[in-house]
Design a protein around this motif. Structure first.
Motif, PDB file in Angstrom:
ATOM      1  N   ALA A 154     -64.120 -14.065 -86.704  1.00  0.00           N
ATOM      2  CA  ALA A 154     -65.484 -14.428 -86.304  1.00  0.00           C
ATOM      3  C   ALA A 154     -66.404 -13.244 -86.579  1.00  0.00           C
ATOM      4  N   ILE A 155     -67.512 -13.518 -87.279  1.00  0.00           N
ATOM      5  CA  ILE A 155     -68.493 -12.472 -87.610  1.00  0.00           C
ATOM      6  C   ILE A 155     -69.850 -12.920 -87.083  1.00  0.00           C
ATOM      7  N   SER A 204     -55.523 -14.741 -84.308  1.00  0.00           N
ATOM      8  CA  SER A 204     -56.793 -14.045 -84.541  1.00  0.00           C
ATOM      9  C   SER A 204     -56.576 -12.777 -85.345  1.00  0.00           C
ATOM     10  N   LEU A 205     -57.426 -12.605 -86.358  1.00  0.00           N
ATOM     11  CA  LEU A 205     -57.432 -11.352 -87.107  1.00  0.00           C
ATOM     12  C   LEU A 205     -58.567 -10.450 -86.656  1.00  0.00           C
ATOM     13  N   GLY A 206     -59.321 -10.884 -85.632  1.00  0.00           N
ATOM     14  CA  GLY A 206     -60.345 -10.010 -85.070  1.00  0.00           C
ATOM     15  C   GLY A 206     -61.741 -10.583 -85.204  1.00  0.00           C
ATOM     16  N   GLU A 207     -62.700  -9.799 -84.712  1.00  0.00           N
ATOM     17  CA  GLU A 207     -64.089 -10.202 -84.786  1.00  0.00           C
ATOM     18  C   GLU A 207     -64.955  -9.003 -85.148  1.00  0.00           C
ATOM     19  N   VAL A 208     -66.123  -9.289 -85.698  1.00  0.00           N
ATOM     20  CA  VAL A 208     -67.101  -8.263 -86.064  1.00  0.00           C
ATOM     21  C   VAL A 208     -68.443  -8.674 -85.489  1.00  0.00           C
ATOM     22  N   ILE A 209     -69.069  -7.785 -84.727  1.00  0.00           N
ATOM     23  CA  ILE A 209     -70.399  -8.048 -84.173  1.00  0.00           C
ATOM     24  C   ILE A 209     -71.326  -6.960 -84.679  1.00  0.00           C
ATOM     25  N   GLY A 210     -72.310  -7.326 -85.455  1.00  0.00           N
ATOM     26  CA  GLY A 210     -73.236  -6.367 -86.020  1.00  0.00           C
ATOM     27  C   GLY A 210     -74.601  -6.466 -85.363  1.00  0.00           C
ATOM     28  N   MET A 249     -70.491  -2.866 -94.084  1.00  0.00           N
ATOM     29  CA  MET A 249     -71.342  -2.747 -92.906  1.00  0.00           C
ATOM     30  C   MET A 249     -71.832  -1.317 -92.719  1.00  0.00           C
ATOM     31  N   THR A 250     -71.005  -0.344 -93.110  1.00  0.00           N
ATOM     32  CA  THR A 250     -71.462   1.049 -93.086  1.00  0.00           C
ATOM     33  C   THR A 250     -72.624   1.251 -94.050  1.00  0.00           C
ATOM     34  N   ALA A 270     -66.410  -3.664 -84.430  1.00  0.00           N
ATOM     35  CA  ALA A 270     -65.417  -4.414 -85.206  1.00  0.00           C
ATOM     36  C   ALA A 270     -64.028  -4.184 -84.628  1.00  0.00           C
ATOM     37  N   SER A 271     -63.246  -5.249 -84.578  1.00  0.00           N
ATOM     38  CA  SER A 271     -61.855  -5.132 -84.122  1.00  0.00           C
ATOM     39  C   SER A 271     -60.947  -5.905 -85.079  1.00  0.00           C
TER      40      SER A 271
END
Length: 858
Positions: A154-155, A204-210, A249-250, A270-271
């Protein structure tokens, strides 16, 4: 308005979204190479019914929708949705996420934080019933939990960190009670419960919140009719091929940082448990624009690793002259391994390049060329430099110069427009020289400026002078940066050549500029010489400019010459025995300060004011004039009202140091310790910036100055506690002030350490401590000779005499007492002849004590 379309290029791109194994993963993921499914919801909230309208979210949403579609996502878009429409769209998005591999939400609009929860604000939000969050707002944590239960990745990208749109003091009712709405920005996103994997959820492979800005900070909306800085960065880099999503994202974060001049810094939480590649195939380097993009993206990743202290110096330099932050980072990257480790040197280099860059930006106009290739290459070089892609800029300038070289072979055969073409060719060389100069390749810059001069010397006298002066300044910069005295001498010869190109029978700003730059080269050269001849020549040059009448023609040039004169006079005064140079320096700095606007040029004004205070402090110290020392204290305090730590950290520390020294000089003449303690506080403030790791030589200076204050306090106290602290601080200074690196300062610290040891030995009755002090005096005398530092030499003679008197009287040693008398007499004679009669009483008293001790032995 709601729109929906599917990605037609999904299969052709062969995993527009693909995963590379980062940790051990189940075989179903490792073996499955089929294209994966991505869904996206794009929301843009612009036309708020009762809140501040945002012009750009609708533009942002349309552009991001188009980009995600090209990347193969199944995209749904919502523009200006009310609460009902957003709820419905988000629920459908969660449902669509089931069975997808990646779900991405992009939101642009108002967003707020209250009680640890972030809320999206629909266009229908009603400020009068804000407490009922369920009817007005969309909480984010529950949505994240639902997405995690439906989709492996999830992003969520939130361009919603703008200033709070609701009235001040607004609150939201939460489960734990009313919570105030934060003034700006969003905060760390929490879940309704910890986001653990549900039992029936896909692995789940993780999530990214920007976030568009750091937690608690407001984001910028951008120029009306365009995109927000965050959206613009996403559009520029989201499709970057060959980069892991974390690096993308960097790049987005640093793009926003440089484009906003450091005012906005996005933040990503990010996780991911695997590397995620999110874009097209790796871009080939072929093509002009690709070369610029590739270098620019590498620069952004380099900026992300820049230490905080270096960032502060770059930001301060860029902000001081309002030049592009990204360009300045590109110039710093061009230095490579040659980046100075000393922050003082790095700050000086950055500010020099910034001033040069500002001049280039102000002077440059579109290149008037009849050659299409030259125009194209010059435009590409300008574009590359703006993005900090210095290597690409140099390559385009090289191609333009090669084109000039080919055209130059035929231009002589054309009688028409020869002058215009030669000027055009010179401009190409000049622009290449500018780029080399900004990249700290000063000698290559000088060579290009010389070639530019050769192109126009027969056609345009004004341009010929301009390019010759640029050549001389490039050589001077190299000599200063590299410590190359031969280069400084070469620059002075080139300045003389530039002066000969100007009319000598009338006063012009061009002639004064040439003379001033020549004087700076002479000053830098004189600083490195053991005698004072070159410094005296520099003083003569600046004095000639000040008295030339240029003030009526160009006041700014006159003020610059006044400041340069003051700086040279102080350096010269440190090598002379009289106070005249300090008085002249104070007058010069005061004149410069009065010609500079405190509001429009705060840093230049503050530095001129500080120079004035420095000179006045020296006058008070050398002339034993307490009133002048108090005047210097007032000056430093005035400086610190404008020269804040944020404006220029190292200059702020220098002002604190100057304040401490003036307070010490006053307090040293009084009985109490209050002013001395204030001096200690000022020195400790300076040490906040002047750390040993950052600026070892400045740190040593602060240790020495701090020890001076502690020594003066120790003289007023019983016991030896403060004296011991002073001696230890002097020894600290000597760890960095070695004789090889700083011979004059090394002698200074030995002299001061000797005073502390002699006084300590006298109080404790320890002859060995006194003799250690005398040995330290002898070390100082190796550098402070009567010829090189006459006033300091005289001071040393008096110090040795005082120590010998203590030993001789205690041990009844006539030989030591006789030596003490001879030393005192040498010091007294010199000081009296040099114009310091205020010390007569001290030396008379010391000699009388010696004679009394000698008489007692008879």
């Amino acid at each position: 308005m709601v729109g929906r379309h599917c990605g037609t290029r999904f299969a052709a791109l062969l995993l527009a979204l693909c995963f590379a194994l980062f940790l051990n993963a189940p075989s179903a993921w490792a073996d499955d190479a089929k294209p994966m499914r991505g869904v996206a919801l794009v929301i843009g909230e612009s036309r708020y019914e009762q809140l501040t309208t945002l012009p750009n979210p609708a533009n942002d949403a349309r552009a991001v929708d188009r980009l995600l579609g090209e990347l193969g996502f199944d995209v749904t878009s919502v523009t200006d949705g009310d609460k009902t429409r957003l709820d419905r769209s988000l629920q459908r998005f969660v449902e669509d996420a089931a069975g997808a591999d990646v779900a991405l939400l992009y939101y642009s609009g108002h967003g707020i934080e209250a009680g640890g929860e972030n809320y999206l604000v629909p266009v229908s939000a009603d400020p009068s019933s804000l407490a009922d969050a369920g009817k007005n707002l969309v909480p984010l944590s529950g949505l994240l939990a639902e997405l995690k239960a439906k989709v492996p990745v999830a992003i969520v990208l939130l361009d919603a960190c703008r200033t709070n749109p609701f009235p001040a003091g607004a609150t939201i009712v939460t489960a734990s009670g009313p919570a105030p709405v934060a003034a700006a920005g969003l905060d760390l996103t929490r879940g309704a419960a910890p986001l653990a994997d549900a039992a029936d959820a896909p692995q789940s492979l993780g999530e990214v919140i920007g976030f568009a800005a750091e937690p608690g900070h407001a984001a910028l909306d951008g120029d009306a009719g365009g995109n927000s800085p965050y959206a613009a960065a996403l559009l520029k880099h989201l499709a970057a091929g060959g980069f892991a999503f974390g690096d993308v994202m960097t790049m987005v974060a640093e793009e926003v940082y440089v484009q906003t001049g450091g005012r906005q810094r996005p933040w990503t939480n990010a996780s991911l448990r695997r590397l995620l590649y999110f874009g097209l195939s790796p871009e080939q380097a072929a093509g002009d624009d690709a070369a610029i993009r590739g270098e620019h993206r590498k620069l952004l990743l380099t900026i992300a690793k820049t230490p905080a202290d270096t960032r502060r110096l770059v930001e301060a330099a860029a902000n001081s002259e309002a030049v592009p932050l990204g360009t300045l980072y590109g110039l710093l990257a061009a230095l490579g391994a040659d980046v100075p480790s000393d922050p003082r040197e790095l700050d000086r280099l950055l500010r020099g390049q910034t001033e040069h860059l500002k001049t280039i930006i102000a002077e440059r106009q579109a290149l008037k060329s009849t050659d299409v290739d030259i125009v194209r290459l010059s435009d590409l070089a300008e574009k590359a430099l703006a993005d900090g892609a210095v290597t690409a800029a140099i390559q385009f300038q090289q191609q333009a110069k090669a084109r000039v070289a080919r055209l130059s072979k035929t231009v002589d055969r054309a009688e028409a427009d020869v002058k215009a073409r030669r000027i055009e060719f010179a401009e190409v060389y000049s622009r290449s020289g500018d780029t080399y100069f900004l990249a700290f390749q000063q000698m290559k810059a000088a060579d290009d400026y010389r070639k530019a001069f050769e192109q126009v010397k027969k056609w345009d006298a004004g341009l010929a002078w301009h390019y010759k002066l640029a050549e001389a300044n490039a050589i001077r910069a190299y000599g200063t940066f590299r410590g190359d005295n031969k280069a400084l001498q070469a620059s002075m010869r080139t300045f003389a050549e530039a002066a000969k190109l100007l009319p000598q029978d009338r006063l012009t700003p061009q002639l004064i500029m040439t003379q001033n730059d020549f004087g700076l080269a002479m000053y830098m050269y004189g600083q490195r010489q053991s005698d004072s001849a070159s410094l005296e020549q520099a003083v003569g040059i600046f004095s000639g400019i000040v008295s030339s009448g240029i003030k009526q023609v160009d006041p700014s040039l006159w003020a610059e010459a006044q400041s340069n004169l003051g700086t040279a006079l102080i350096m010269l005064g440190m090598r002379k025995s009289g106070p005249e140079q300090y008085q002249q320096a104070a007058t010069a700095f005061a004149a410069a300060r009065q010609a500079i606007s405190r509001q429009e040029q705060p840093l230049k004004w503050a530095l001129a004011r500080k120079g004035e205070a420095d000179a006045i402090a020296w006058i008070g110290l050398r002339g034993n004039q307490p009133d002048r020392l108090h005047e210097a204290v007032d000056g430093y305090e005035d400086v610190l009202k404008t020269l804040t730590r944020d404006l220029d950290p190292l200059s702020w520390a220098a002002a604190q140091d100057g304040l401490g020294s003036a307070l010490w000089a006053i307090g040293d003449r009084l009985d109490g310790s209050d002013l001395l303690q204030q001096a200690v506080d000022a020195y400790n403030a300076a040490l906040i910036e002047n750390t040993r790791a950052r600026v070892p030589l400045l740190w040593a200076a602060e240790q020495n100055n701090l020890a001076n204050a502690m020594l003066s306090i120790g003289q007023r106290e019983q016991g030896t506690q403060s004296l011991t602290l002073a001696a230890n601080a002097y020894r600290n200074a000597l760890e960095e002030w070695t004789r090889e690196r700083e011979p004059f300062s090394w002698a200074t610290a030995h002299n001061n350490l000797a005073r502390a040891l002699v006084l300590t030995g006298e109080r404790t009755g320890n002859d060995a401590t006194i003799r250690a002090g005398l040995a330290s005096y002898d070390e100082a005398l190796k550098e402070w000779t009567k010829e090189s530092a006459p006033l300091q030499w005289a001071s040393l003679q008096g110090g040795v005499g005082a120590g010998l008197l203590i030993l001789g009287r205690k041990n009844g040693d006539a030989r030591l007492l006789g030596d003490a008398r001879q030393r005192m007499q040498l010091a007294w004679s010199f000081c009296h002849d040099a114009g310091y009669p205020q010390y007569d009483g001290y030396f008379q008293g010391q000699i009388a004590e010696i004679d009394k001790a000698l008489a007692a032995l008879k």
